[in-house]
Design a protein around this motif. Sequence first.
Motif, PDB file in Angstrom:
ATOM      1  N   LYS A 147       0.982  -1.167   0.188  1.00  0.00           N
ATOM      2  CA  LYS A 147      -0.192  -0.014  -0.037  1.00  0.00           C
ATOM      3  C   LYS A 147       0.849   1.419  -0.090  1.00  0.00           C
TER       4      LYS A 147
ATOM      5  N   MET B 239     -10.239 -12.758   8.942  1.00  0.00           N
ATOM      6  CA  MET B 239      -9.215 -11.340   8.777  1.00  0.00           C
ATOM      7  C   MET B 239      -9.687 -10.505   9.913  1.00  0.00           C
TER       8      MET B 239
ATOM      9  N   MET C  50      -0.280  -6.648  12.363  1.00  0.00           N
ATOM     10  CA  MET C  50       0.394  -5.752  11.324  1.00  0.00           C
ATOM     11  C   MET C  50       1.674  -5.424  12.008  1.00  0.00           C
TER      12      MET C  50
END
Length: 224
Positions: free
Chosen positions: A35, A158, A198
């Motif tokens: 990203k 998720m 993350m």
Amino acid sequence: MNVASNLRAVRARIHAAAVAAGRDPADVSLLAVGKAQPAIALQAAWDAGQRAFGENYLQEAVPHIDLLPAAEWHFIGRMQANKSRTLAERFAWVHTVDRVRIAQRLDAQRPTGAPPLNVCIQVNLDDDPAKGGVDADAASALADVVAGLPNLRLRGLMSVPRARTDAAGQRAAFAAVRQLYDALRDRGVPLDTLSIGMSADLEAAIAAGATLVRIGTDIFGPRR
Ligand SMILES: *Cc1c(COP(=O)(O)O)cnc(C)c1O
């Protein structure tokens, strides 16, 4: 920014977190999240041996996929129904399915002859209005729908819990996702993927049972 050395450091963190949790490090896979990163950074990750990549925005993803067509591409962004065809055609995985209509569109639009599209259901267990995802009851119902669609392969859950800096809070949020994952498996839903964690919280996610962590900043540096 040195993508190859950052990747080595992230892989070492994954390894250490798995060992600390008494888990096999081979059971945790790494998604490199491209990203807002230049194509050259993704190329460097590929050259350093990274094969699975995650993308949030289609306009960025398509040139990245064209650059690295042999990589395994995962869509991890917000789902928009009018973009589903590109997802069904260009990706191996979609992590952010959160409504029946989207699942049905992806199923209908998966090209003939392609392997089933791997799907995770996005769950939002802390009612964060800034995030997509469904609550536990809706996830359970949606899992049954996805499992019945021939061109989709239900893989797991998720989640992106609210950002927290305290490790105990991170662990509690991930534990709630893990609990739902276990509950679905206990009633026979065949899941093998827990997509949580993350850059800032991969250790807590692995402690909670993550099988796939999605890492952007700590591989590629700050987003442009
Ligand atoms: C941006 C993003 C990531 C990567 O986040 P970092 O903190 O940069 O590692 C992972 N998952 C999702 C859904 C994202 O949007």
